[in-house]
Design a protein around this motif. Structure first.
Motif: not given
Length: 430
Positions: A247-248, A253, A224, A229-231, A250, A234
């Motif tokens: 939510r992923p 934000e 991340r 955006k890998k989780d 990063t 989620y």
């Protein structure tokens, strides 16, 4: 003059217990102080966890998998139970799913606070270490109050959880969140988001571009931090997490940019601390009154599992990244025919090794610390002069000294001493 460096570290991968000594060798080729090539050679002192697993029943295996890693003990336990439940088609009560989410986020908070302190120590900011580890004591005390231990809480069982979260525990957790929000997180953000020395030291160090992170299948904050955006919570809509607003996280934000460096990986962990607290609060608001496990006794669960066929895969987003457990049934018996686990340090290790190319030797400690591996503080590096064959051994203290000296080039007021913060027992830094 080119030199070859052998960097011996200790890391748990798959079935190997973190408390054992494993040789993991970084062979680093230098051009002056610049790293031009990194090669990794892994060696294992096999503990035989998979062999042991084949001689244990499904309930006994709960306590074996929990000891793969101390810091991620709940994560491995949770992942294993999900695999068994998928294999046997077992439904988990909704309240148990919420309790699993709460304990998982408490573990994430304690792991991220630990790592922020380790990275602070690696660059000579021991005040950061003291601040984050002091704050970490609060969540460790709560985990002990709920589960009976600071690590290895034995919360999960097949089909639910072994212990409920009582009203007194809820009050403790919500008070901890208030304390973190008001007293801890403003200081953590000031350090890792806005301190010019910290940013200058961590920015552009250990850069893992998004392409490399994808190629090496980086996991967790490491992925991340590179903008992926890998989780699992989620992407797989795991348990009750969709209702909790997961939510992923990063770096974009918070900073508006993504570089995939050590700084970005720290920003992700700061963001996930905030998110974990929000998830816990939402879980308490939504958690229904219900039973906490499907089976009243372990022998009832084992009778059900004896009839199971096929296989199951469990996945969970541990603090370091995705853990995966595979279980295959052995019909007519109370234990599996096969069990396999993979933890996120393995792919992250190769990603950060690739990222070290082009870096200075002084960046090695902080770059490796930024993926939050389970390393022993007796790590050492052997520098071999390719022309003379002479060998010089660098201890962790020597590497910390090099890292701190680089920080002093940015801020001469740093007065830190290159002292290791302690050893590791069962994956937990002492």
């Amino acid at each position: 003059m080119n030199s070859r460096i052998e960097y011996w570290v200790k890391i748990p991968i798959g079935p190997i217990h973190p408390a054992l000594e494993e040789p993991e060798k970084f062979i680093i080729t230098l051009d002056g102080e610049r790293i031009i090539h990194v090669d990794i050679k892994l060696g294992y002192n096999l503990r035989g966890l998979e062999w042991i697993a084949m001689r244990r029943n499904y309930i006994q295996l709960l306590y074996l998998v929990e000891r793969i890693c101390g810091i991620c003990s709940f994560s491995h336990n949770h992942t294993y139970t999900r695999a068994v439940e998928e294999m046997a088609g077992i439904e988990v009560p909704e309240r148990a799913e919420y309790i699993r989410a709460i304990i998982g986020e408490l573990e994430r908070i304690h792991s991220h606070l630990l790592n922020l302190g380790v990275v602070g120590h690696a660059i000579g900011y021991d005040t950061v270490l003291h601040l984050s580890w002091l704050a970490r004591e609060r969540v460790m005390d709560i985990l002990e109050a709920i589960g009976g231990n600071r690590v290895n809480y034995a919360m999960n069982t097949i089909g639910g959880v072994r212990r409920d979260i009582e009203e007194k525990h809820k009050r403790m957790i919500l008070e901890m969140i208030r304390y973190y929000r008001e007293e801890v997180m403003p200081k953590v953000e000031e350090i890792f988001l806005y301190d010019p020395t910290v940013e200058a030291r961590l920015r552009d160090a250990g850069v893992i571009p998004k392409r490399i992170a994808l190629e090496y299948s980086a996991q967790g904050p490491t992925a991340r931090g590179s903008g992926i955006k890998k989780d699992v919570r989620y992407n797989e809509q795991l348990g009750v997490y969709p209702e909790l607003g997961i939510r992923p996280i990063t770096p974009k934000e918070f900073t508006g940019v993504i570089k995939g460096d050590v700084f970005d990986r720290m920003v992700v962990r700061v963001g996930e601390l905030w998110q974990s607290m929000e998830i816990i609060e939402k879980a308490f608001d939504q958690m229904p009154e219900d039973k906490i496990k499907t089976f009243s006794k372990d022998n009832v669960a084992l009778a059900k599992l004896k009839k199971a066929e096929g296989a199951g895969i469990g996945r969970y987003e541990a603090p370091r990244g995705e853990t995966i457990h595979y279980v295959r049934a052995n019909p007519g018996t109370d234990g599996p025919a096969k069990w396999k686990a993979r933890e996120p340090t393995f792919p992250n290790l190769f990603a950060v090794a690739r990222a070290l190319v082009g870096e200075q030797l002084a960046d090695v400690p902080v770059a490796i610390a930024s993926i939050d591996p389970c390393l022993s503080c007796t790590d050492r590096v052997a520098i071999i002069d390719s022309k003379t064959g002479k060998k010089k051994v660098l201890t962790e203290k020597d590497l910390l000294k090099a890292s701190i000296e680089k920080t002093k080039e940015i801020n001469p007021n740093i007065k830190a001493k290159p002292e290791p913060v302690g050893g590791i027992c069962g994956g937990v830094r002492l």
